[in-house]
Scaffold this active site. Structure first.
Site, PDB file in Angstrom:
ATOM      1  N   ASP A 131       0.802  -1.145   0.047  1.00  0.00           N
ATOM      2  CA  ASP A 131      -0.051   0.048  -0.228  1.00  0.00           C
ATOM      3  C   ASP A 131       0.732   1.208  -0.007  1.00  0.00           C
ATOM      4  OD1 ASP A 131      -2.577  -0.674  -0.013  1.00  0.00           O
ATOM      5  OD2 ASP A 131      -2.912  -0.457   2.093  1.00  0.00           O
ATOM      6  N   CYS A 195     -24.791  -3.790   1.374  1.00  0.00           N
ATOM      7  CA  CYS A 195     -24.088  -2.715   1.294  1.00  0.00           C
ATOM      8  C   CYS A 195     -24.953  -1.517   1.593  1.00  0.00           C
ATOM      9  CB  CYS A 195     -23.323  -2.116   0.199  1.00  0.00           C
ATOM     10  SG  CYS A 195     -22.428  -0.573   0.427  1.00  0.00           S
TER      11      CYS A 195
HETATM   12  S1  SF4 Z   1     -20.514  -2.799   2.698  1.00  0.00           S
HETATM   13 FE1  SF4 Z   1     -20.406  -1.086   1.333  1.00  0.00          FE
HETATM   14  S2  SF4 Z   1     -19.736   0.294   2.975  1.00  0.00           S
HETATM   15 FE2  SF4 Z   1     -19.216  -1.506   3.857  1.00  0.00          FE
HETATM   16  S3  SF4 Z   1     -17.000  -1.816   3.203  1.00  0.00           S
HETATM   17 FE3  SF4 Z   1     -18.324  -2.676   1.736  1.00  0.00          FE
HETATM   18  S4  SF4 Z   1     -18.831  -1.235   0.243  1.00  0.00           S
HETATM   19 FE4  SF4 Z   1     -18.019  -0.102   1.938  1.00  0.00          FE
END
Ligand code: SF4
Ligand code: SF4
Length: 320
Positions: A131, A195
Protein backbone atom coordinates in the site's frame (compact mmCIF):
# COMPACT_ATOMS: atom_id res chain seq x y z
CA UNK A 1 19.38 -21.63 -11.88
CA UNK A 2 16.38 -21.98 -14.20
CA UNK A 3 13.22 -19.93 -13.69
CA UNK A 4 11.12 -22.89 -12.62
CA UNK A 5 13.48 -23.65 -9.77
CA UNK A 6 13.83 -19.97 -8.80
CA UNK A 7 10.04 -19.55 -8.73
CA UNK A 8 9.59 -22.65 -6.57
CA UNK A 9 12.24 -21.41 -4.12
CA UNK A 10 10.59 -17.97 -3.83
CA UNK A 11 7.15 -19.50 -3.19
CA UNK A 12 8.52 -21.92 -0.63
CA UNK A 13 10.33 -19.12 1.21
CA UNK A 14 7.19 -16.95 1.12
CA UNK A 15 5.24 -19.71 2.87
CA UNK A 16 8.04 -20.12 5.41
CA UNK A 17 7.79 -16.38 6.14
CA UNK A 18 4.11 -16.70 6.98
CA UNK A 19 2.50 -15.74 3.69
CA UNK A 20 -0.57 -17.82 2.96
CA UNK A 21 -0.28 -17.49 -0.82
CA UNK A 22 2.37 -16.42 -3.29
CA UNK A 23 1.89 -16.05 -7.05
CA UNK A 24 3.85 -14.47 -9.87
CA UNK A 25 2.98 -12.49 -12.99
CA UNK A 26 4.88 -10.80 -15.76
CA UNK A 27 5.59 -7.12 -15.10
CA UNK A 28 3.75 -5.33 -17.87
CA UNK A 29 1.28 -2.55 -18.43
CA UNK A 30 -2.21 -3.23 -17.05
CA UNK A 31 -4.17 -2.21 -20.16
CA UNK A 32 -7.72 -3.16 -19.17
CA UNK A 33 -7.29 -2.07 -15.57
CA UNK A 34 -5.86 1.27 -16.75
CA UNK A 35 -9.01 2.04 -18.72
CA UNK A 36 -11.24 1.07 -15.80
CA UNK A 37 -9.19 3.13 -13.35
CA UNK A 38 -9.31 6.15 -15.63
CA UNK A 39 -13.08 5.87 -15.96
CA UNK A 40 -13.46 5.40 -12.17
CA UNK A 41 -11.32 8.46 -11.43
CA UNK A 42 -13.21 10.52 -14.01
CA UNK A 43 -16.40 9.74 -12.11
CA UNK A 44 -14.70 11.02 -8.90
CA UNK A 45 -15.34 7.71 -7.17
CA UNK A 46 -12.19 8.33 -5.13
CA UNK A 47 -13.72 11.26 -3.22
CA UNK A 48 -11.09 13.17 -1.26
CA UNK A 49 -8.46 10.49 -1.91
CA UNK A 50 -6.60 12.67 -4.39
CA UNK A 51 -3.47 10.56 -4.02
CA UNK A 52 -5.18 7.92 -6.15
CA UNK A 53 -4.91 10.27 -9.11
CA UNK A 54 -1.16 10.72 -8.70
CA UNK A 55 1.45 8.76 -10.64
CA UNK A 56 -1.14 7.28 -13.01
CA UNK A 57 1.46 5.95 -15.48
CA UNK A 58 3.44 4.26 -12.71
CA UNK A 59 0.26 2.84 -11.20
CA UNK A 60 -0.68 1.05 -14.39
CA UNK A 61 2.82 0.00 -15.44
CA UNK A 62 5.32 -1.57 -13.00
CA UNK A 63 8.15 -1.17 -15.49
CA UNK A 64 7.75 2.59 -15.05
CA UNK A 65 7.69 2.24 -11.26
CA UNK A 66 10.69 -0.10 -11.18
CA UNK A 67 12.67 0.33 -14.42
CA UNK A 68 13.87 -2.97 -15.85
CA UNK A 69 11.41 -5.04 -13.80
CA UNK A 70 10.29 -8.37 -15.21
CA UNK A 71 8.14 -9.96 -12.52
CA UNK A 72 5.56 -9.04 -9.91
CA UNK A 73 5.52 -11.44 -6.96
CA UNK A 74 2.22 -11.15 -5.07
CA UNK A 75 1.85 -12.41 -1.51
CA UNK A 76 -1.14 -12.69 0.82
CA UNK A 77 -1.18 -12.78 4.63
CA UNK A 78 -4.21 -13.96 6.59
CA UNK A 79 -5.73 -11.62 9.19
CA UNK A 80 -9.01 -13.36 9.98
CA UNK A 81 -9.37 -13.23 13.75
CA UNK A 82 -11.90 -16.01 14.26
CA UNK A 83 -13.96 -15.63 17.43
CA UNK A 84 -11.75 -12.85 18.80
CA UNK A 85 -14.45 -10.20 18.52
CA UNK A 86 -15.60 -7.01 20.21
CA UNK A 87 -18.75 -7.12 22.40
CA UNK A 88 -21.85 -7.11 20.18
CA UNK A 89 -23.09 -3.64 21.14
CA UNK A 90 -19.72 -1.86 20.87
CA UNK A 91 -19.02 0.37 17.91
CA UNK A 92 -17.12 -1.82 15.47
CA UNK A 93 -13.59 -1.83 14.06
CA UNK A 94 -12.81 -3.63 10.82
CA UNK A 95 -11.07 -6.95 11.43
CA UNK A 96 -7.96 -5.91 9.57
CA UNK A 97 -7.30 -3.20 12.17
CA UNK A 98 -7.49 -5.31 15.36
CA UNK A 99 -3.75 -5.81 15.66
CA UNK A 100 -0.47 -4.19 14.65
CA UNK A 101 -0.31 -2.09 11.51
CA UNK A 102 -0.07 -4.60 8.66
CA UNK A 103 2.19 -2.31 6.63
CA UNK A 104 4.97 -2.87 9.14
CA UNK A 105 4.39 -6.62 9.44
CA UNK A 106 4.25 -7.32 5.70
CA UNK A 107 7.10 -4.98 4.78
CA UNK A 108 9.45 -6.71 7.18
CA UNK A 109 8.63 -10.11 5.67
CA UNK A 110 8.85 -8.84 2.09
CA UNK A 111 12.26 -7.40 2.87
CA UNK A 112 13.32 -10.84 4.12
CA UNK A 113 11.99 -12.42 0.93
CA UNK A 114 13.88 -9.88 -1.16
CA UNK A 115 17.09 -10.60 0.78
CA UNK A 116 16.57 -14.33 0.34
CA UNK A 117 16.31 -13.93 -3.44
CA UNK A 118 19.52 -11.90 -3.51
CA UNK A 119 21.41 -14.35 -1.35
CA UNK A 120 20.11 -17.69 -2.63
CA UNK A 121 19.01 -17.10 -6.22
CA UNK A 122 21.09 -14.22 -7.53
CA UNK A 123 21.49 -10.49 -7.36
CA UNK A 124 18.26 -8.73 -8.31
CA UNK A 125 17.10 -5.14 -8.43
CA UNK A 126 13.63 -4.30 -7.24
CA UNK A 127 11.35 -2.89 -4.61
CA UNK A 128 8.70 -4.18 -2.26
CA UNK A 129 5.32 -2.61 -1.62
CA UNK A 130 2.48 -2.74 0.87
CA UNK A 131 0.00 0.00 0.00
CA UNK A 132 3.03 2.27 -0.01
CA UNK A 133 3.30 3.28 -3.63
CA UNK A 134 1.10 3.31 -6.68
CA UNK A 135 0.68 -0.43 -7.15
CA UNK A 136 -2.66 -2.02 -8.11
CA UNK A 137 -2.31 -4.84 -5.63
CA UNK A 138 -5.62 -6.59 -6.32
CA UNK A 139 -5.03 -6.58 -10.06
CA UNK A 140 -1.62 -8.20 -9.59
CA UNK A 141 -2.88 -10.74 -7.08
CA UNK A 142 -5.66 -11.62 -9.53
CA UNK A 143 -3.19 -12.05 -12.39
CA UNK A 144 -1.01 -14.21 -10.16
CA UNK A 145 -3.90 -16.57 -9.47
CA UNK A 146 -4.31 -15.77 -5.77
CA UNK A 147 -8.04 -15.31 -6.26
CA UNK A 148 -10.66 -13.52 -8.31
CA UNK A 149 -11.89 -9.98 -7.81
CA UNK A 150 -15.45 -10.31 -6.55
CA UNK A 151 -18.50 -8.13 -7.08
CA UNK A 152 -17.52 -6.37 -3.81
CA UNK A 153 -14.14 -5.63 -5.50
CA UNK A 154 -12.20 -7.62 -2.91
CA UNK A 155 -9.81 -10.36 -3.91
CA UNK A 156 -11.39 -13.69 -2.98
CA UNK A 157 -9.56 -16.97 -2.62
CA UNK A 158 -11.64 -20.08 -3.25
CA UNK A 159 -9.69 -21.65 -0.38
CA UNK A 160 -10.07 -19.05 2.42
CA UNK A 161 -12.27 -16.14 1.31
CA UNK A 162 -11.03 -12.55 1.44
CA UNK A 163 -9.68 -11.65 4.88
CA UNK A 164 -6.04 -11.24 3.92
CA UNK A 165 -3.54 -8.48 3.21
CA UNK A 166 -1.66 -8.15 -0.05
CA UNK A 167 1.90 -7.13 -0.79
CA UNK A 168 4.21 -7.22 -3.82
CA UNK A 169 7.82 -7.53 -4.85
CA UNK A 170 8.60 -6.01 -8.24
CA UNK A 171 11.93 -7.36 -9.43
CA UNK A 172 14.09 -7.66 -12.54
CA UNK A 173 14.18 -11.46 -12.41
CA UNK A 174 12.48 -13.63 -15.01
CA UNK A 175 10.21 -16.18 -13.34
CA UNK A 176 7.51 -18.71 -14.20
CA UNK A 177 4.16 -16.99 -14.32
CA UNK A 178 0.84 -18.08 -12.87
CA UNK A 179 -2.48 -17.48 -14.58
CA UNK A 180 -5.81 -16.06 -13.48
CA UNK A 181 -8.43 -18.28 -11.91
CA UNK A 182 -12.16 -18.38 -12.61
CA UNK A 183 -14.62 -15.87 -11.11
CA UNK A 184 -16.81 -17.84 -8.70
CA UNK A 185 -19.31 -15.08 -7.80
CA UNK A 186 -21.85 -16.60 -10.16
CA UNK A 187 -25.38 -15.27 -9.61
CA UNK A 188 -24.69 -14.26 -5.99
CA UNK A 189 -25.43 -10.62 -5.11
CA UNK A 190 -25.20 -10.76 -1.31
CA UNK A 191 -22.53 -8.08 -0.95
CA UNK A 192 -24.33 -5.74 -3.35
CA UNK A 193 -27.59 -6.20 -1.47
CA UNK A 194 -26.02 -5.80 1.96
CA UNK A 195 -23.98 -2.63 1.43
CA UNK A 196 -25.85 -0.08 3.55
CA UNK A 197 -24.64 3.12 1.89
CA UNK A 198 -24.92 2.25 -1.79
CA UNK A 199 -21.13 2.16 -2.29
CA UNK A 200 -21.87 -1.18 -3.95
CA UNK A 201 -24.76 -1.13 -6.34
CA UNK A 202 -26.56 -4.18 -7.83
CA UNK A 203 -26.63 -2.33 -11.16
CA UNK A 204 -22.85 -1.92 -11.15
CA UNK A 205 -21.20 -5.08 -9.77
CA UNK A 206 -17.41 -5.15 -9.59
CA UNK A 207 -17.27 -1.40 -9.03
CA UNK A 208 -17.13 0.49 -5.76
CA UNK A 209 -18.07 4.10 -5.16
CA UNK A 210 -15.33 4.54 -2.59
CA UNK A 211 -16.62 8.00 -1.73
CA UNK A 212 -19.84 6.36 -0.38
CA UNK A 213 -18.10 3.58 1.52
CA UNK A 214 -18.11 3.51 5.33
CA UNK A 215 -14.39 2.73 5.26
CA UNK A 216 -13.79 5.94 3.35
CA UNK A 217 -16.01 8.01 5.64
CA UNK A 218 -14.56 6.66 8.87
CA UNK A 219 -10.88 6.54 7.84
CA UNK A 220 -10.13 8.85 4.93
CA UNK A 221 -12.66 11.68 5.15
CA UNK A 222 -11.45 14.76 6.98
CA UNK A 223 -13.94 17.16 8.51
CA UNK A 224 -17.55 16.29 9.24
CA UNK A 225 -19.38 13.09 8.37
CA UNK A 226 -22.41 13.54 6.10
CA UNK A 227 -25.75 14.49 7.62
CA UNK A 228 -28.32 11.75 8.05
CA UNK A 229 -26.27 8.62 7.35
CA UNK A 230 -25.83 7.65 11.01
CA UNK A 231 -28.15 4.65 10.75
CA UNK A 232 -26.52 3.40 7.57
CA UNK A 233 -23.17 3.08 9.35
CA UNK A 234 -24.58 0.12 11.29
CA UNK A 235 -22.31 0.93 14.25
CA UNK A 236 -19.01 0.79 12.30
CA UNK A 237 -16.61 3.35 13.76
CA UNK A 238 -13.46 2.34 11.84
CA UNK A 239 -13.78 0.62 8.47
CA UNK A 240 -16.57 -1.78 7.54
CA UNK A 241 -16.62 -5.54 6.92
CA UNK A 242 -20.24 -5.97 5.85
CA UNK A 243 -19.60 -6.89 2.20
CA UNK A 244 -16.99 -9.43 3.30
CA UNK A 245 -18.94 -10.83 6.25
CA UNK A 246 -21.90 -11.68 4.02
CA UNK A 247 -19.77 -13.28 1.31
CA UNK A 248 -20.36 -17.05 1.36
CA UNK A 249 -16.70 -17.67 0.49
CA UNK A 250 -15.72 -16.23 3.85
CA UNK A 251 -17.27 -19.23 5.56
CA UNK A 252 -13.97 -20.79 4.56
CA UNK A 253 -11.92 -18.25 6.53
CA UNK A 254 -9.52 -19.74 9.01
CA UNK A 255 -8.03 -17.90 12.01
CA UNK A 256 -4.58 -16.45 11.46
CA UNK A 257 -1.62 -17.52 13.56
CA UNK A 258 0.21 -14.20 13.43
CA UNK A 259 0.75 -12.83 16.97
CA UNK A 260 1.17 -9.29 15.60
CA UNK A 261 -2.44 -9.31 14.38
CA UNK A 262 -3.90 -10.27 17.76
CA UNK A 263 -5.86 -7.45 19.39
CA UNK A 264 -4.92 -6.08 22.78
CA UNK A 265 -7.29 -7.69 25.30
CA UNK A 266 -8.44 -4.21 26.37
CA UNK A 267 -9.83 -3.64 22.89
CA UNK A 268 -12.08 -6.68 23.12
CA UNK A 269 -13.29 -5.68 26.56
CA UNK A 270 -14.33 -2.12 25.67
CA UNK A 271 -18.10 -1.67 26.03
CA UNK A 272 -20.22 0.89 24.21
CA UNK A 273 -20.02 3.11 27.32
CA UNK A 274 -16.22 2.78 27.44
CA UNK A 275 -16.00 3.96 23.83
CA UNK A 276 -18.22 6.93 24.62
CA UNK A 277 -15.81 7.90 27.39
CA UNK A 278 -12.62 7.15 25.42
CA UNK A 279 -9.71 9.32 26.54
CA UNK A 280 -6.56 10.13 24.60
CA UNK A 281 -4.51 8.05 27.05
CA UNK A 282 -6.66 4.96 26.53
CA UNK A 283 -6.64 5.53 22.75
CA UNK A 284 -2.83 5.71 22.75
CA UNK A 285 -2.59 2.58 24.87
CA UNK A 286 -5.03 0.42 22.89
CA UNK A 287 -3.98 1.56 19.45
CA UNK A 288 -0.20 1.86 19.82
CA UNK A 289 1.18 0.71 16.44
CA UNK A 290 -2.34 0.09 15.08
CA UNK A 291 -3.81 1.15 11.70
CA UNK A 292 -6.52 2.97 13.71
CA UNK A 293 -3.90 5.66 14.34
CA UNK A 294 -4.58 6.76 10.78
CA UNK A 295 -7.88 8.32 11.73
CA UNK A 296 -6.40 9.69 14.99
CA UNK A 297 -8.02 10.25 18.37
CA UNK A 298 -10.21 13.14 17.19
CA UNK A 299 -11.29 11.22 14.09
CA UNK A 300 -12.27 8.15 16.09
CA UNK A 301 -14.16 10.29 18.63
CA UNK A 302 -16.02 11.89 15.73
CA UNK A 303 -16.97 8.44 14.42
CA UNK A 304 -18.01 7.13 17.84
CA UNK A 305 -20.26 10.12 18.38
CA UNK A 306 -21.73 9.77 14.90
CA UNK A 307 -22.74 6.12 15.24
CA UNK A 308 -24.00 6.75 18.78
CA UNK A 309 -26.50 9.18 17.25
CA UNK A 310 -28.01 6.39 15.19
CA UNK A 311 -31.67 5.75 15.82
CA UNK A 312 -31.31 2.10 14.87
CA UNK A 313 -33.51 2.50 11.80
CA UNK A 314 -32.28 2.21 8.23
CA UNK A 315 -33.63 4.70 5.73
CA UNK A 316 -34.00 4.28 1.99
CA UNK A 317 -30.72 6.04 1.32
CA UNK A 318 -29.26 2.83 -0.08
CA UNK A 319 -28.65 2.89 -3.82
CA UNK A 320 -30.41 6.21 -4.22
S1 SF4 B 1 -20.45 -2.97 2.68
FE1 SF4 B 1 -20.42 -1.08 1.51
S2 SF4 B 1 -19.84 0.45 3.01
FE2 SF4 B 1 -19.23 -1.53 3.87
S3 SF4 B 1 -17.08 -1.86 3.18
FE3 SF4 B 1 -18.44 -2.83 1.69
S4 SF4 B 1 -18.66 -1.26 0.12
FE4 SF4 B 1 -17.95 -0.20 1.95
S1 SF4 C 1 -20.99 -11.90 -1.71
FE1 SF4 C 1 -21.40 -13.09 -3.56
S2 SF4 C 1 -21.29 -11.59 -5.23
FE2 SF4 C 1 -20.32 -10.67 -3.44
S3 SF4 C 1 -18.15 -11.12 -3.67
FE3 SF4 C 1 -19.02 -12.77 -2.41
S4 SF4 C 1 -19.59 -14.37 -3.89
FE4 SF4 C 1 -19.25 -12.50 -5.07
Amino acid sequence: MDKKQATAMIKSKAHELGFMFCGVSRAQKLETEARRLEDWLNKNRNGEMQWMENHFEKRIDPTKLVPGSKSVVSVAMNYFNGQNRQPADSPKISKYAYGRDYHKVLKKRLKQLFQFINEEIGEVEGRFFVDSAPVMDKAWAKRSGLGWQGKNTNLISPKVGSFFFLGELIIDLDLEYDGEIKDFCGTCTRCLDACPTGALNPERPYEIEANRCISYYTIELKGSLPDGLNDQFENWMFGCDICQDVCPWNRKSIPHDEPDFNPKSDLLEMTAADWQNLTKDVFDEIFAGSPVKRTGFDGLKRNIQYVAESTGARSDFKNS
